[in-house]
Design a protein around this motif. Sequence first.
Motif, PDB file in Angstrom:
ATOM      1  N   ILE A   1      48.744 -50.996 -10.864  1.00 58.73           N
ATOM      2  CA  ILE A   1      48.338 -50.772 -12.252  1.00 58.73           C
ATOM      3  C   ILE A   1      48.914 -49.453 -12.768  1.00 58.73           C
ATOM      4  O   ILE A   1      49.390 -49.371 -13.909  1.00 58.73           O
ATOM      5  CB  ILE A   1      46.807 -50.788 -12.348  1.00 58.73           C
ATOM      6  N   ALA A   2      48.882 -48.420 -11.930  1.00 60.79           N
ATOM      7  CA  ALA A   2      49.453 -47.135 -12.329  1.00 60.79           C
ATOM      8  C   ALA A   2      50.948 -47.266 -12.609  1.00 60.79           C
ATOM      9  O   ALA A   2      51.466 -46.693 -13.581  1.00 60.79           O
ATOM     10  CB  ALA A   2      49.197 -46.097 -11.240  1.00 60.79           C
ATOM     11  N   GLN A   3      51.649 -48.034 -11.771  1.00 64.78           N
ATOM     12  CA  GLN A   3      53.089 -48.227 -11.978  1.00 64.78           C
ATOM     13  C   GLN A   3      53.351 -48.938 -13.299  1.00 64.78           C
ATOM     14  O   GLN A   3      54.287 -48.597 -14.030  1.00 64.78           O
ATOM     15  CB  GLN A   3      53.670 -49.023 -10.812  1.00 64.78           C
ATOM     16  N   LEU A   4      52.532 -49.929 -13.624  1.00 64.70           N
ATOM     17  CA  LEU A   4      52.648 -50.629 -14.898  1.00 64.70           C
ATOM     18  C   LEU A   4      52.497 -49.657 -16.062  1.00 64.70           C
ATOM     19  O   LEU A   4      53.275 -49.690 -17.027  1.00 64.70           O
ATOM     20  CB  LEU A   4      51.588 -51.725 -14.976  1.00 64.70           C
ATOM     21  N   LEU A   5      51.514 -48.772 -15.983  1.00 63.75           N
ATOM     22  CA  LEU A   5      51.278 -47.811 -17.067  1.00 63.75           C
ATOM     23  C   LEU A   5      52.396 -46.779 -17.144  1.00 63.75           C
ATOM     24  O   LEU A   5      52.771 -46.331 -18.232  1.00 63.75           O
ATOM     25  CB  LEU A   5      49.926 -47.129 -16.858  1.00 63.75           C
ATOM     26  N   LYS A   6      52.965 -46.400 -16.014  1.00 63.73           N
ATOM     27  CA  LYS A   6      54.079 -45.440 -16.020  1.00 63.73           C
ATOM     28  C   LYS A   6      55.339 -46.048 -16.623  1.00 63.73           C
ATOM     29  O   LYS A   6      56.144 -45.353 -17.246  1.00 63.73           O
ATOM     30  CB  LYS A   6      54.352 -44.956 -14.594  1.00 63.73           C
ATOM     31  N   GLU A   7      55.527 -47.344 -16.433  1.00 69.30           N
ATOM     32  CA  GLU A   7      56.702 -48.017 -16.977  1.00 69.30           C
ATOM     33  C   GLU A   7      56.558 -48.339 -18.457  1.00 69.30           C
ATOM     34  O   GLU A   7      57.550 -48.645 -19.126  1.00 69.30           O
ATOM     35  CB  GLU A   7      56.963 -49.301 -16.190  1.00 69.30           C
TER      36      GLU A   7
ATOM     37  N   THR B   1      54.927 -46.349 -21.230  1.00 70.04           N
ATOM     38  CA  THR B   1      54.238 -45.090 -21.532  1.00 70.04           C
ATOM     39  C   THR B   1      53.507 -45.096 -22.875  1.00 70.04           C
ATOM     40  O   THR B   1      52.659 -44.233 -23.115  1.00 70.04           O
ATOM     41  CB  THR B   1      55.236 -43.928 -21.507  1.00 70.04           C
ATOM     42  N   ALA B   2      53.829 -46.040 -23.758  1.00 72.01           N
ATOM     43  CA  ALA B   2      53.158 -46.090 -25.054  1.00 72.01           C
ATOM     44  C   ALA B   2      51.857 -46.887 -25.003  1.00 72.01           C
ATOM     45  O   ALA B   2      51.077 -46.865 -25.962  1.00 72.01           O
ATOM     46  CB  ALA B   2      54.092 -46.699 -26.099  1.00 72.01           C
ATOM     47  N   VAL B   3      51.615 -47.571 -23.897  1.00 76.79           N
ATOM     48  CA  VAL B   3      50.445 -48.450 -23.797  1.00 76.79           C
ATOM     49  C   VAL B   3      49.193 -47.646 -23.473  1.00 76.79           C
ATOM     50  O   VAL B   3      49.189 -46.802 -22.579  1.00 76.79           O
ATOM     51  CB  VAL B   3      50.673 -49.531 -22.722  1.00 76.79           C
ATOM     52  N   LYS B   4      48.126 -47.941 -24.221  1.00 77.83           N
ATOM     53  CA  LYS B   4      46.799 -47.415 -23.921  1.00 77.83           C
ATOM     54  C   LYS B   4      45.897 -48.595 -23.565  1.00 77.83           C
ATOM     55  O   LYS B   4      46.060 -49.694 -24.122  1.00 77.83           O
ATOM     56  CB  LYS B   4      46.222 -46.665 -25.113  1.00 77.83           C
TER      57      LYS B   4
ATOM     58  N   GLY C   1      48.241 -39.701 -11.667  1.00 74.74           N
ATOM     59  CA  GLY C   1      48.837 -38.892 -12.723  1.00 74.74           C
ATOM     60  C   GLY C   1      48.944 -39.547 -14.083  1.00 74.74           C
ATOM     61  O   GLY C   1      49.767 -39.132 -14.912  1.00 74.74           O
ATOM     62  N   ILE C   2      48.129 -40.553 -14.368  1.00 69.97           N
ATOM     63  CA  ILE C   2      48.132 -41.188 -15.685  1.00 69.97           C
ATOM     64  C   ILE C   2      47.380 -40.284 -16.660  1.00 69.97           C
ATOM     65  O   ILE C   2      46.292 -39.782 -16.353  1.00 69.97           O
ATOM     66  CB  ILE C   2      47.483 -42.580 -15.633  1.00 69.97           C
ATOM     67  N   ASP C   3      47.943 -40.075 -17.836  1.00 75.27           N
ATOM     68  CA  ASP C   3      47.320 -39.230 -18.864  1.00 75.27           C
ATOM     69  C   ASP C   3      45.982 -39.821 -19.283  1.00 75.27           C
ATOM     70  O   ASP C   3      45.901 -40.981 -19.701  1.00 75.27           O
ATOM     71  CB  ASP C   3      48.263 -39.150 -20.069  1.00 75.27           C
TER      72      ASP C   3
END
Length: 329
Positions: A245-251, A253-256, A292-294
């Motif tokens: 899931i973290a990798q998905l969010l890192k790829e 970056t505009a997704v919340k 490290g996800i914002d």
Amino acid sequence: MIVQEDFSKESLGDFPSNWNTRSGAELVTINTREGKWLRLAQTGVFYPEYITDNLPENFTLQIDLLANQQVAAIGQWMVSLLQTKDTDEKFRLGEGLHASGVANFQLNFQPGSSRGQMYYSTNLIGSQSKSGIPEFHTPEKPSVKISIWRQKQRIRVYLDSTKVLDLPRALDANATLNSLVFSSSNPEYDSKEGAFFMSNIRLAVGAPNLRSKLMNEGKFSTNGILFDVNSDQIKPQSYGSLQDIAQLLKENTAVKVKIIGHTDADGDDHANLELSKRRALAVVQALTTTFGIDASRLQSDGKGKSEPVDNNDTSAGKANNRRVEFIKL
């Protein structure tokens, strides 16, 4: 979730009521472990009878397995995923590594042998062995979580978090498997105290393409993030799901996303609601502190038992309802 077997509804000292064997085994507790465990102290074949449909072409199987120090060097435990037509075939094919002529994948361990030994076999590639299995070797490492992932032709096997097999052409792409069978063998069982113990058997439809689900459908749910009972403490085996899931969010970056916790129907409604909120917040904290996800990209909430996706009358149904949902904002 297709199967969630922790034997919690079965009586200690008995063989599980919805399993079959022509040998013998009994449910026990272990001082250092939670829950009930099926103790295999006789040579035999053992399988759950409630798997009656074909397994999907993409699925995962997880099993917690222990061996005590009395398991002899020749003591073996095996799990088989088979195509069978009747009970006799389950017993016959579940006895060994040579189920030729039918679709199958079989995985065998000898943890008491020198450095540990693993064998695997399929009807396409025959049998192979691998020596030196530090993840499951008595007495140094007597317990392991086995994970098997089938994707059509491909079979992957993990011991704890270590990938030990990746077989790209293990099965025919359209091979149908319909049986999950376990076996143990050791000629010295009758006079020794050697035994294998297994529990927490989870058979589930394979993980969807998370990016496709989130971007095209706007949400996805996972049962791969696990928590201690009545707690928001995330279990270590959830690391792989969180990492994906973290990798998905890192790829992207505009997704919340909003992270929503859900529980089964056991217990008090208010307590379940608060627990689901704490669990969702724990996932947010894990994604921010460990990966490290914002934090500004993540929100959390909980729905308790109010939005079930399955019934709450079976262990598998409850496991499906205990989930974490991710909704694109």
